[in-house]
Design a protein around this motif. Structure first.
Motif, PDB file in Angstrom:
ATOM      1  N   TYR A   1       0.836  -1.204   0.000  1.00 37.92           N
ATOM      2  CA  TYR A   1       0.000   0.000   0.000  1.00 37.92           C
ATOM      3  C   TYR A   1       0.870   1.252   0.000  1.00 37.92           C
ATOM      4  O   TYR A   1       0.694   2.158  -0.830  1.00 37.92           O
ATOM      5  N   TYR A   2       1.814   1.314   0.926  1.00 35.52           N
ATOM      6  CA  TYR A   2       2.631   2.519   1.032  1.00 35.52           C
ATOM      7  C   TYR A   2       3.517   2.696  -0.196  1.00 35.52           C
ATOM      8  O   TYR A   2       3.737   3.832  -0.647  1.00 35.52           O
ATOM      9  N   GLU A   3       4.026   1.631  -0.748  1.00 38.66           N
ATOM     10  CA  GLU A   3       4.850   1.754  -1.946  1.00 38.66           C
ATOM     11  C   GLU A   3       4.032   2.276  -3.125  1.00 38.66           C
ATOM     12  O   GLU A   3       4.485   3.154  -3.871  1.00 38.66           O
ATOM     13  N   GLU A   4       2.825   1.753  -3.291  1.00 39.58           N
ATOM     14  CA  GLU A   4       1.972   2.182  -4.408  1.00 39.58           C
ATOM     15  C   GLU A   4       1.514   3.630  -4.226  1.00 39.58           C
ATOM     16  O   GLU A   4       1.639   4.455  -5.144  1.00 39.58           O
ATOM     17  N   VAL A   5       0.974   3.925  -3.060  1.00 32.38           N
ATOM     18  CA  VAL A   5       0.362   5.242  -2.836  1.00 32.38           C
ATOM     19  C   VAL A   5       1.423   6.320  -2.707  1.00 32.38           C
ATOM     20  O   VAL A   5       1.368   7.361  -3.381  1.00 32.38           O
ATOM     21  N   TYR A   6       2.406   6.082  -1.868  1.00 31.61           N
ATOM     22  CA  TYR A   6       3.418   7.104  -1.653  1.00 31.61           C
ATOM     23  C   TYR A   6       4.279   7.311  -2.898  1.00 31.61           C
ATOM     24  O   TYR A   6       4.688   8.440  -3.198  1.00 31.61           O
ATOM     25  N   GLY A   7       4.531   6.222  -3.617  1.00 36.01           N
ATOM     26  CA  GLY A   7       5.257   6.378  -4.868  1.00 36.01           C
ATOM     27  C   GLY A   7       4.527   7.276  -5.843  1.00 36.01           C
ATOM     28  O   GLY A   7       5.144   8.075  -6.565  1.00 36.01           O
ATOM     29  N   THR A   8       3.197   7.187  -5.848  1.00 35.36           N
ATOM     30  CA  THR A   8       2.402   8.037  -6.735  1.00 35.36           C
ATOM     31  C   THR A   8       2.500   9.498  -6.320  1.00 35.36           C
ATOM     32  O   THR A   8       2.648  10.404  -7.156  1.00 35.36           O
ATOM     33  N   PHE A   9       2.421   9.764  -5.028  1.00 37.85           N
ATOM     34  CA  PHE A   9       2.568  11.146  -4.540  1.00 37.85           C
ATOM     35  C   PHE A   9       3.937  11.705  -4.907  1.00 37.85           C
ATOM     36  O   PHE A   9       4.048  12.864  -5.348  1.00 37.85           O
ATOM     37  N   GLU A  10       4.961  10.921  -4.723  1.00 33.87           N
ATOM     38  CA  GLU A  10       6.307  11.411  -5.019  1.00 33.87           C
ATOM     39  C   GLU A  10       6.492  11.660  -6.511  1.00 33.87           C
ATOM     40  O   GLU A  10       7.132  12.650  -6.909  1.00 33.87           O
ATOM     41  N   GLN A  11       5.915  10.801  -7.346  1.00 28.66           N
ATOM     42  CA  GLN A  11       5.988  11.031  -8.786  1.00 28.66           C
ATOM     43  C   GLN A  11       5.251  12.309  -9.181  1.00 28.66           C
ATOM     44  O   GLN A  11       5.611  12.967 -10.161  1.00 28.66           O
ATOM     45  N   ALA A  12       4.223  12.669  -8.410  1.00 34.26           N
ATOM     46  CA  ALA A  12       3.485  13.910  -8.665  1.00 34.26           C
ATOM     47  C   ALA A  12       4.199  15.131  -8.088  1.00 34.26           C
ATOM     48  O   ALA A  12       3.720  16.256  -8.253  1.00 34.26           O
ATOM     49  N   GLY A  13       5.319  14.910  -7.374  1.00 30.95           N
ATOM     50  CA  GLY A  13       6.130  16.034  -6.913  1.00 30.95           C
ATOM     51  C   GLY A  13       5.985  16.403  -5.465  1.00 30.95           C
ATOM     52  O   GLY A  13       6.567  17.400  -5.018  1.00 30.95           O
ATOM     53  N   TYR A  14       5.249  15.624  -4.681  1.00 23.97           N
ATOM     54  CA  TYR A  14       5.013  15.980  -3.284  1.00 23.97           C
ATOM     55  C   TYR A  14       6.137  15.469  -2.381  1.00 23.97           C
ATOM     56  O   TYR A  14       6.742  14.429  -2.641  1.00 23.97           O
ATOM     57  N   GLU A  15       6.375  16.204  -1.308  1.00 26.89           N
ATOM     58  CA  GLU A  15       7.392  15.842  -0.333  1.00 26.89           C
ATOM     59  C   GLU A  15       6.769  14.956   0.738  1.00 26.89           C
ATOM     60  O   GLU A  15       5.857  15.372   1.453  1.00 26.89           O
ATOM     61  N   LEU A  16       7.255  13.707   0.860  1.00 24.96           N
ATOM     62  CA  LEU A  16       6.687  12.765   1.820  1.00 24.96           C
ATOM     63  C   LEU A  16       7.618  12.451   2.985  1.00 24.96           C
ATOM     64  O   LEU A  16       7.212  11.766   3.913  1.00 24.96           O
TER      65      LEU A  16
END
Length: 342
Positions: A224-239
């Motif tokens: 879950y975290y790899e899929e979701v957080y990876g998407t946020f990071e690809q969109a440019g967000y700082e996680l």
């Protein structure tokens, strides 16, 4: 497994909207000066602006902000607001009922960035009745019955600020993970908008989970975290802002910087009673549709997932998060610094 009760590390190193640059003269609409309908026209513009802010986006059964549509991918509905208020209680428990750690004294002018439900700003205003407290957010979801020294503004904190001529004694920001693309720029804006001697404090995550015994590895919650957080990071967000806050504060020119790192467990697996309570709040807040709320817009907008696929992954992650043999935790940082007196 290591005793987590002592796992706090400390290091010390001692809109209004975007401003519009004007390159020439702005032509004045002189017709309004003697026009008796000017008041009606002003009301019409105000109503139009208010309508645009409240015209929420509804998607996959959740409600999202419409102002600066798409810049923030988490919902703003009641379910999400409940989650944010639960996280507020979790942090109060973690910090032993302290709203902040910076030595701010008695500030007169304070702003809470991305205030969400406004709960921190309201609590702060109650503790500091001498202070004018502003809470700003993309969504006007805050209550209307608030202390008299609180007001809320609709504002995009990633746009250029306009507070330099009316600066603050204290700037507070919490949970900006998933929200900010240029965190370093934001820290510099805080510096410019503080009075000399004023303080800024950030409370934020390293959002990726970990486990000391490797029990998260291979679980649905890791996927879950790899899929979701990876998407946020690809969109440019700082996680992972927590680990970078100290350097950003230094780069902006702050002094008397202080950083504390805390362990936040997920669930009641820690033996330590304090951490067990913190973990219970964390799990309760995340299970209050937190898995779906964080994932839905990111995966359906950017990865073409269906709502049903997101719900299945979220359900699997929730189930693994409840397993007694999974000992997941997060790092949470509180970092503050002072603008030099001179």
């Amino acid at each position: 497994m290591a005793d987590t009760s002592a796992q706090k590390e400390t290091t010390t190193t001692a809109e209004p909207g975007p401003a519009v640059p004007v390159s020439g003269n702005i032509e004045v609409d002189t017709s309004y000066e003697n026009d008796s309908t000017y008041g009606d026209e002003l009301s019409s513009y105000s109503a139009s602006l208010t309508s645009s802010v409240l015209d929420y986006r509804h998607e996959n059964g959740r409600r999202y902000h419409k102002y600066r549509d798409g810049s923030y991918m988490l919902p703003n509905d009641e379910t999400e607001n409940d989650r944010l208020d639960m996280l507020h209680e979790m942090v109060l428990l973690l910090l032993h009922k302290k709203l902040y750690l910076a030595p701010i004294g008695k500030p007169q002018r304070v702003i809470d960035l991305a205030t969400g439900t406004g709960i921190w700003a309201i609590d702060f205003a109650d503790e500091h009745p001498q202070a004018e407290v502003i809470g700003c957010d993309l969504s006007p979801i805050q209550p209307t019955l608030v202390p008299p020294n609180v007001k809320f503004l609709v504002d995009d904190i990633e746009s250029d600020w306009a507070y330099e001529n009316d600066p603050f004694d204290f700037i507070h920001a919490r949970f900006l993970t998933f929200s900010i693309k240029d965190y370093g720029k934001l820290v510099k804006e805080c510096y410019r908008s503080l009075k000399p001697g004023g303080w800024v404090e950030f409370q934020d995550w390293d959002a990726y989970p970990l486990s000391e015994d490797g029990s998260v590895n291979g679980t649905a919650i890791q996927r879950y975290y790899e899929e979701v957080y990876g998407t946020f990071e690809q969109a440019g967000y700082e996680l992972r802002p927590g680990v970078k806050l100290e350097q950003w504060l230094k780069d902006a020119g702050f002094v008397n910087i202080h950083v504390e790192k805390f362990i936040i467990p997920y669930g009641v697996w820690p033996k330590d009673k304090h951490l067990k309570k913190v973990g219970a709040w964390t799990q309760a807040a995340t299970e209050a549709n937190g898995f779906e709320g964080i994932a839905l817009a990111a995966l359906t907008r950017h990865k073409n997932w269906t709502k049903e696929e997101v719900m299945i992954l979220s359900s699997q992650a929730r189930a693994d998060g409840r397993r007694r043999d999974v000992h997941m935790m997060f790092h949470f940082y509180v970092a503050y610094g002072q603008r030099p007196e001179k």
